[in-house]
Design a protein around this motif. Structure first.
Motif, PDB file in Angstrom:
ATOM      1  N   HIS A  15       3.260  36.474  14.935  1.00 53.64           N
ATOM      2  CA  HIS A  15       4.288  36.730  15.944  1.00 53.64           C
ATOM      3  C   HIS A  15       5.507  37.376  15.304  1.00 53.64           C
ATOM      4  O   HIS A  15       5.752  37.198  14.106  1.00 53.64           O
ATOM      5  N   PRO A  16       6.307  38.091  16.072  1.00 57.69           N
ATOM      6  CA  PRO A  16       7.567  38.624  15.537  1.00 57.69           C
ATOM      7  C   PRO A  16       8.440  37.489  15.004  1.00 57.69           C
ATOM      8  O   PRO A  16       8.579  36.440  15.642  1.00 57.69           O
ATOM      9  N   LEU A  17       9.004  37.683  13.825  1.00 56.03           N
ATOM     10  CA  LEU A  17       9.915  36.715  13.205  1.00 56.03           C
ATOM     11  C   LEU A  17       9.268  35.340  13.024  1.00 56.03           C
ATOM     12  O   LEU A  17       9.956  34.313  13.005  1.00 56.03           O
ATOM     13  N   PHE A  18       7.923  35.311  12.911  1.00 58.22           N
ATOM     14  CA  PHE A  18       7.182  34.044  12.770  1.00 58.22           C
ATOM     15  C   PHE A  18       7.501  33.096  13.926  1.00 58.22           C
ATOM     16  O   PHE A  18       7.606  31.882  13.752  1.00 58.22           O
ATOM     17  N   LEU A  19       7.652  33.645  15.113  1.00 52.72           N
ATOM     18  CA  LEU A  19       8.069  32.868  16.278  1.00 52.72           C
ATOM     19  C   LEU A  19       7.012  31.822  16.632  1.00 52.72           C
ATOM     20  O   LEU A  19       5.895  32.146  17.012  1.00 52.72           O
TER      21      LEU A  19
END
Length: 490
Positions: A15-19
């Motif tokens: 996920h984006p930014l380790f979301l």
């Protein structure tokens, strides 16, 4: 058979930014079950880590479809714009193709894409039976559980609001996600490429390796391209955001302008407030202290810098750490050199092509003939040419006079692949076995010239449908193969 377990953290990492989200555990369980099913197919290319990667990539596609994240649709929309079809290779029945549901053709292509990204030296034939078997197995499990899988509402909201677009550095981090982690666009070789670039930057910037890595990653977002369509990260991210209904944020991301990593003259500075730069081409622009990321006070006393800049939302920002100098010697020397080289090359290029019946291609059957050409026709100094390391054992050399930067480039063992009435070195039998494996190392402009002039008739891949089918696949999808194989060089 060892039970395969994929943890929720492996889903969050994509996920984006380790979301992290409340749905990660559900998708991790699905990925684990899918990996076990795929293992039973006993596909040679998918063992161990490759099997886990396959399961995770297909699960991210599944999450994308269920949550309407717009990632896969950004890719198929691009295919439609470029080629007028939903996917390369495969005919899609659009009456039975559902945009936000799993489709076996999507999955088949995605598996092919993953196999090609992980083993770029050997392109898998799109008609490989194992691809279809794996795709149908995965699609069957996805269809079976479709109604029970949760929507990732946190990630959907993240893309819909696109709050990261309000901040240059935040959206830059999202571009890095597309390059390193996004299932549909990441490059498995990206970490290695960044390390190589960082080593060079660490020397030129005289900075510690961790800082050089950060600079290299940031530069890559503007100088490198994403697989499989050689798209700029900003265009790819903008497409995803646009698919989530935020056209304003998408336009802002797509329209940012990159000023390359280079020497810049500092023409004016107000300590703690602003600094004005001039590029080697003479463009002047001003950054606020905020746009400079609040540099050390002594930076305002500098006369020049080596850095890169981005115009974003009407303001300029320094892209990452730069190197500051208290003199202009490097800037002045580089400006003088480029002006001289460009003027000479433009004149030489025009003359060379006019004397070659309008063709930018030249062919030589040994290194000595190439050296003679470079000195007598191109006009390079004899001392420079004598110092070139040319492989004497190579059978031929091809010269291409580039239009993009007015340079003359040459390549060994390429002439035998090029079917040109002016080329006496063409070897059709040799070309049958070697064209596809060698042409994508050429510059993009040269490759397009050869293709547009039908000079690569023997380009083919090994195909279950036979030689002619292998040629047809390459011919019908040549631009896609070029984008996929060349990436930033396209």
């Amino acid at each position: 058979m060892t039970k395969i377990r994929i943890p929720a953290m492996d889903i969050a990492r994509r996920h984006p930014l380790f979301l992290k989200g409340t749905t990660d555990a559900a998708y991790a369980r699905f990925a684990s079950d899918l990996a076990e099913l795929m293992e039973k197919l006993n596909i040679e290319e998918f063992k161990g880590d490759n099997l886990r990667e396959l399961a995770i990539v297909l699960t991210m596609y599944y999450e994308d479809m269920i949550s309407d994240l717009g990632i896969w649709n950004a890719l198929t929309d691009s295919f439609q714009e470029l080629y007028g079809r939903q996917l390369p290779f495969y005919d899609v029945d659009m009456q039975n193709y559902y945009r936000n549901e799993p489709n076996v053709e999507d999955i088949r292509f995605l598996i092919w894409l993953l196999m090609t990204r992980t083993e770029p030296s050997a392109v898998v034939s799109p008609d490989t039976p194992a691809l279809e078997a794996a795709a149908r197995t995965a699609c069957s499990l996805m269809d079976k559980r479709f109604e029970d899988m949760p929507v990732n509402e946190e990630l959907k909201e993240f893309f819909t609001k696109a709050e990261f677009a309000q901040n240059f550095y935040a959206q830059l981090d999202l571009m890095k996600w597309s390059y390193f982690a996004c299932y549909a666009s990441c490059n498995e070789n990206a970490p290695m490429l960044i390390r190589q670039q960082a080593q060079r930057l660490s020397f030129s910037l005289n900075c510690p390796p961790p800082i050089a890595v950060n600079v290299a990653e940031s530069i890559a977002m503007f100088e490198n391209r994403l697989q499989p369509l050689a798209m700029r990260p900003q265009d790819w991210l903008a497409r995803i955001v646009r698919n989530n209904g935020n056209a304003e944020a998408a336009d802002k991301i797509a329209s940012q302008r990159y000023l390359p990593f280079d020497f810049y003259l500092i023409t004016d500075a107000v300590k703690g407030e602003s600094m004005t730069f001039e590029s080697l081409r003479g463009e002047k622009f001003t950054l606020s202290d905020h746009g400079l990321s609040h540099p050390q006070p002594e930076c305002y006393d500098s006369k020049s810098a080596m850095a890169f800049f981005v115009e974003y939302g009407g303001e300029f920002y320094i892209g990452s750490q730069g190197s500051w100098s208290n003199n202009t010697e490097a800037f002045d020397a580089e400006k003088k050199t480029r002006k001289q080289n460009t003027t000479l090359c433009i004149d030489n290029r025009r003359k060379l092509i006019e004397e070659n019946s309008g063709s930018p291609l030249f062919y030589f059957n040994n290194a000595d003939m190439l050296r003679l050409f470079l000195t007598e026709r191109v006009g390079l100094p004899k001392k420079t040419v004598s110092q070139l390391t040319l492989p004497q054992e190579e059978m031929d050399f091809t010269v291409f006079v580039r239009e993009s930067d007015f340079n003359v480039v040459y390549f060994p063992n390429v002439a035998r692949l090029i079917c040109d009435p002016r080329n006496p070195l063409y070897d059709a039998e040799y070309a049958k076995a070697n064209t596809f494996g060698n042409i994508f190392m050429l510059p993009g402009d040269m490759l397009r010239y050869l293709h547009e002039h039908d000079m690569l008739p023997e380009a083919r891949i090994n195909c279950f449908g036979g030689e002619e089918e292998g040629k047809k696949i390459v011919k019908d999808n040549f631009d896609f193969f070029a984008r996929m194989m060349q990436g930033s060089a396209y």
